[in-house]
Design a protein around this motif. Sequence first.
Motif, PDB file in Angstrom:
ATOM      1  N   TYR A   1      64.606  14.170  82.097  1.00 15.66           N
ATOM      2  CA  TYR A   1      63.626  13.812  83.125  1.00 15.66           C
ATOM      3  C   TYR A   1      62.215  14.193  82.698  1.00 15.66           C
ATOM      4  O   TYR A   1      61.237  13.573  83.132  1.00 15.66           O
ATOM      5  N   GLY A   2      62.105  15.198  81.826  1.00 11.11           N
ATOM      6  CA  GLY A   2      60.801  15.519  81.264  1.00 11.11           C
ATOM      7  C   GLY A   2      60.278  14.396  80.385  1.00 11.11           C
ATOM      8  O   GLY A   2      59.083  14.090  80.395  1.00 11.11           O
ATOM      9  N   ALA A   3      61.164  13.768  79.626  1.00 15.21           N
ATOM     10  CA  ALA A   3      60.758  12.621  78.805  1.00 15.21           C
ATOM     11  C   ALA A   3      60.290  11.479  79.698  1.00 15.21           C
ATOM     12  O   ALA A   3      59.278  10.818  79.405  1.00 15.21           O
ATOM     13  N   ARG A   4      60.994  11.234  80.788  1.00 13.12           N
ATOM     14  CA  ARG A   4      60.568  10.207  81.751  1.00 13.12           C
ATOM     15  C   ARG A   4      59.167  10.512  82.261  1.00 13.12           C
ATOM     16  O   ARG A   4      58.279   9.639  82.282  1.00 13.12           O
ATOM     17  N   ALA A   5      58.957  11.758  82.685  1.00 12.13           N
ATOM     18  CA  ALA A   5      57.661  12.139  83.239  1.00 12.13           C
ATOM     19  C   ALA A   5      56.561  12.060  82.187  1.00 12.13           C
ATOM     20  O   ALA A   5      55.427  11.678  82.486  1.00 12.13           O
ATOM     21  N   ALA A   6      56.898  12.426  80.950  1.00 15.60           N
ATOM     22  CA  ALA A   6      55.897  12.391  79.881  1.00 15.60           C
ATOM     23  C   ALA A   6      55.413  10.974  79.622  1.00 15.60           C
ATOM     24  O   ALA A   6      54.214  10.736  79.408  1.00 15.60           O
ATOM     25  N   VAL A   7      56.332  10.015  79.639  1.00 15.56           N
ATOM     26  CA  VAL A   7      55.934   8.615  79.442  1.00 15.56           C
ATOM     27  C   VAL A   7      55.116   8.126  80.631  1.00 15.56           C
ATOM     28  O   VAL A   7      54.109   7.427  80.475  1.00 15.56           O
ATOM     29  N   ILE A   8      55.518   8.496  81.842  1.00 14.51           N
ATOM     30  CA  ILE A   8      54.726   8.138  83.018  1.00 14.51           C
ATOM     31  C   ILE A   8      53.316   8.719  82.893  1.00 14.51           C
ATOM     32  O   ILE A   8      52.326   8.063  83.233  1.00 14.51           O
ATOM     33  N   GLY A   9      53.207   9.934  82.363  1.00 17.45           N
ATOM     34  CA  GLY A   9      51.902  10.569  82.205  1.00 17.45           C
ATOM     35  C   GLY A   9      51.046   9.970  81.105  1.00 17.45           C
ATOM     36  O   GLY A   9      49.865  10.298  81.006  1.00 17.45           O
ATOM     37  N   GLY A  10      51.632   9.099  80.265  1.00 17.36           N
ATOM     38  CA  GLY A  10      50.817   8.427  79.257  1.00 17.36           C
ATOM     39  C   GLY A  10      51.397   8.357  77.867  1.00 17.36           C
ATOM     40  O   GLY A  10      50.870   7.637  77.010  1.00 17.36           O
ATOM     41  N   CYS A  11      52.467   9.107  77.573  1.00 17.92           N
ATOM     42  CA  CYS A  11      53.057   9.052  76.233  1.00 17.92           C
ATOM     43  C   CYS A  11      53.564   7.643  75.937  1.00 17.92           C
ATOM     44  O   CYS A  11      54.043   6.934  76.826  1.00 17.92           O
ATOM     45  N   ASN A  12      53.500   7.266  74.671  1.00 19.98           N
ATOM     46  CA  ASN A  12      53.877   5.910  74.281  1.00 19.98           C
ATOM     47  C   ASN A  12      55.369   5.741  74.080  1.00 19.98           C
ATOM     48  O   ASN A  12      55.889   4.626  74.216  1.00 19.98           O
ATOM     49  N   ALA A  13      56.066   6.803  73.723  1.00 20.87           N
ATOM     50  CA  ALA A  13      57.489   6.699  73.425  1.00 20.87           C
ATOM     51  C   ALA A  13      58.095   8.089  73.442  1.00 20.87           C
ATOM     52  O   ALA A  13      57.387   9.105  73.481  1.00 20.87           O
ATOM     53  N   THR A  14      59.422   8.158  73.392  1.00 18.99           N
ATOM     54  CA  THR A  14      60.148   9.422  73.347  1.00 18.99           C
ATOM     55  C   THR A  14      61.176   9.372  72.232  1.00 18.99           C
ATOM     56  O   THR A  14      61.647   8.296  71.841  1.00 18.99           O
ATOM     57  N   ALA A  15      61.547  10.538  71.723  1.00 19.51           N
ATOM     58  CA  ALA A  15      62.640  10.639  70.762  1.00 19.51           C
ATOM     59  C   ALA A  15      63.994  10.776  71.456  1.00 19.51           C
ATOM     60  O   ALA A  15      65.030  10.724  70.806  1.00 19.51           O
ATOM     61  N   ASN A  16      63.992  10.948  72.777  1.00 22.50           N
ATOM     62  CA  ASN A  16      65.204  11.214  73.558  1.00 22.50           C
ATOM     63  C   ASN A  16      65.948   9.903  73.823  1.00 22.50           C
ATOM     64  O   ASN A  16      65.516   9.083  74.641  1.00 22.50           O
ATOM     65  N   VAL A  17      67.074   9.718  73.153  1.00 22.88           N
ATOM     66  CA  VAL A  17      67.816   8.451  73.248  1.00 22.88           C
ATOM     67  C   VAL A  17      68.387   8.251  74.649  1.00 22.88           C
ATOM     68  O   VAL A  17      68.370   7.134  75.174  1.00 22.88           O
ATOM     69  N   LEU A  18      68.890   9.309  75.268  1.00 23.63           N
ATOM     70  CA  LEU A  18      69.437   9.165  76.616  1.00 23.63           C
ATOM     71  C   LEU A  18      68.353   8.731  77.589  1.00 23.63           C
ATOM     72  O   LEU A  18      68.573   7.869  78.444  1.00 23.63           O
ATOM     73  N   ALA A  19      67.162   9.317  77.475  1.00 26.50           N
ATOM     74  CA  ALA A  19      66.049   8.911  78.333  1.00 26.50           C
ATOM     75  C   ALA A  19      65.689   7.454  78.077  1.00 26.50           C
ATOM     76  O   ALA A  19      65.386   6.700  79.013  1.00 26.50           O
ATOM     77  N   GLY A  20      65.718   7.047  76.813  1.00 30.36           N
ATOM     78  CA  GLY A  20      65.445   5.648  76.497  1.00 30.36           C
ATOM     79  C   GLY A  20      66.416   4.721  77.189  1.00 30.36           C
ATOM     80  O   GLY A  20      66.035   3.682  77.737  1.00 30.36           O
ATOM     81  N   LYS A  21      67.694   5.090  77.170  1.00 33.57           N
ATOM     82  CA  LYS A  21      68.715   4.260  77.821  1.00 33.57           C
ATOM     83  C   LYS A  21      68.580   4.264  79.341  1.00 33.57           C
ATOM     84  O   LYS A  21      68.604   3.204  79.979  1.00 33.57           O
ATOM     85  N   LEU A  22      68.450   5.452  79.919  1.00 30.80           N
ATOM     86  CA  LEU A  22      68.430   5.561  81.382  1.00 30.80           C
ATOM     87  C   LEU A  22      67.205   4.907  82.006  1.00 30.80           C
ATOM     88  O   LEU A  22      67.289   4.299  83.076  1.00 30.80           O
ATOM     89  N   PHE A  23      66.064   5.027  81.342  1.00 32.35           N
ATOM     90  CA  PHE A  23      64.802   4.631  81.963  1.00 32.35           C
ATOM     91  C   PHE A  23      64.117   3.467  81.254  1.00 32.35           C
ATOM     92  O   PHE A  23      63.007   3.098  81.630  1.00 32.35           O
ATOM     93  N   ASP A  24      64.780   2.899  80.254  1.00 32.76           N
ATOM     94  CA  ASP A  24      64.258   1.737  79.540  1.00 32.76           C
ATOM     95  C   ASP A  24      62.848   1.997  79.031  1.00 32.76           C
ATOM     96  O   ASP A  24      61.912   1.245  79.299  1.00 32.76           O
ATOM     97  N   ILE A  25      62.712   3.101  78.290  1.00 32.56           N
ATOM     98  CA  ILE A  25      61.416   3.457  77.719  1.00 32.56           C
ATOM     99  C   ILE A  25      61.508   3.422  76.194  1.00 32.56           C
ATOM    100  O   ILE A  25      62.585   3.605  75.630  1.00 32.56           O
ATOM    101  N   PRO A  26      60.401   3.168  75.510  1.00 38.22           N
ATOM    102  CA  PRO A  26      60.426   3.013  74.051  1.00 38.22           C
ATOM    103  C   PRO A  26      60.893   4.286  73.343  1.00 38.22           C
ATOM    104  O   PRO A  26      60.583   5.402  73.755  1.00 38.22           O
ATOM    105  N   LEU A  27      61.650   4.086  72.258  1.00 42.85           N
ATOM    106  CA  LEU A  27      62.136   5.192  71.436  1.00 42.85           C
ATOM    107  C   LEU A  27      61.386   5.240  70.109  1.00 42.85           C
ATOM    108  O   LEU A  27      60.944   4.208  69.599  1.00 42.85           O
ATOM    109  N   ILE A  28      61.292   6.438  69.566  1.00 41.77           N
ATOM    110  CA  ILE A  28      60.634   6.636  68.275  1.00 41.77           C
ATOM    111  C   ILE A  28      61.417   7.681  67.500  1.00 41.77           C
ATOM    112  O   ILE A  28      61.970   8.610  68.081  1.00 41.77           O
ATOM    113  N   GLY A  29      61.499   7.534  66.177  1.00 41.24           N
ATOM    114  CA  GLY A  29      62.180   8.539  65.369  1.00 41.24           C
ATOM    115  C   GLY A  29      62.235   8.127  63.911  1.00 41.24           C
ATOM    116  O   GLY A  29      62.320   6.936  63.607  1.00 41.24           O
TER     117      GLY A  29
END
Length: 476
Positions: A167-195
């Motif tokens: 949920y921190g990854a979700r909040a971080a993207v909402i706050g402005g981050c472009n992507a997350t390394a967290n694969v589960l967050a990517g799946k659950l919230f349909d947010i871009p992944l990076i790695g």
Amino acid sequence: MRNLTLLTDLYQLTMLNGYFEKNIHEDIVVFDMFFRKNACNSGYTIVCGIEQFVDYINNIHFSDDDLKYLKSLNLFSDKFLIFLKDFKFTGDIYAVEEGTIMFPNEPVLTVKAPLYQAQLIETALLTIVNFQSLIATKASRVCFAAQGDPVLEFGLRRAQGPDAGTYGARAAVIGGCNATANVLAGKLFDIPLIGTQAHSWVQKFDTELEAFEAYADIYPDKCLLLVDTYNVLNSGLPNAIKVFKKLKENDYKPLGIRLDSGDLQYLSKECKKVLDKEGFGDVSITASNDLDEYTISSLKSDGAAINSWGVGTKLITSADSPSLGGVYKLAASFKGDIIEPKIKLSEDPEKINNPGYKKVVRIYNESHKAEADLIMLHNEVIDESKPLTVFHPIYNWKAKTFINYKIKELHKPLFINGECKHEHKSVMEIRDYVKDELNTLWEGYRRLSNPQTYKVDLSDDLWNLKNEMIDSKKFL
């Protein structure tokens, strides 16, 4: 969604039992959720976690196993436990839209419901919204420091557990981050992944060049190489350039390099010189290694040749400001249609809550910049054709009059009579809304250090009500 009904403090349930035994559990009350200080020493707070709170309310119920456990505590009567068996939220909840910028003492969310329902949901509400709002605000500050460069959320392995990481990854993207390394967050919230790769990838091969070539062979169009496993300038960067040249010969464009240790300012500048000389001046230089808004701001000020930032530990834990002190306070009780405002007094004026059933309006100037917020009683109306004067709720000689202005009521219905009215938005839609919200703030409110204090005032009626109640209670 998990059943989080027992995600609560024990005293919530003992109070519910007491209300039930005293036959006041069905009384209609109003609670406000607000915070007294902005997250992360910021000039504002981004409200986040509303979506998960809605899921919590939609799924709240006491299972047979929950009731069996509560019975084993020997604290509750069978009659009370039978009553809980049919628990369902039937009240009203109004809240700001997720991603809204808010300020101290403003109701972020207002609950009007039977007492036992309004009381039970306090703990879950606070743990959900406090944490995500904290991380969204921290991410916003990091992105502000990055001045438009991509910011990548790398914090999962340093988070305080799986939920905080996800949920921190979700909040971080909402706050402005472009992507997350967290694969589960990517799946659950349909947010871009990076790695890319870790140092272990480079170490596993006999040579660094072999490791880079193997990675480029597998991911020729996504080749970003970690160059600090052995020596950045004498080994990592020269080997990366050899691989980049082979990619270029095969019509692939390398993405760039990543620095994860050392003097990031010096190394990035030296790497940039070589990359430019070798014809790869357009590839990215990504930096990681315990970054936050202050280190990024310093590196930018010192001319570091970094144009992408991987931020982990200090973002996902909000290391320098690890909590948001959101609270949930009783503000009113109903007797029929009559509202009885409630107040909590304190020797600290900032801890005296604003009584009554309230709403919040935001005042914008002609350029759609936010100028002030006004906390009002729920039935008050503003005539925008007339001048509007607001004043500081404590230092009331500080006043300002608006003439050409527009107002916006910030609260929207989440639930009415227990029926969900929330309109789901994707994480990326909320992220866009946050960007629009931030654009309404003057830059002085966004400064990383000593930000200007945004005006949050009380309407005349609310100010008078509050002070009358203080005068009536202070000699009790």
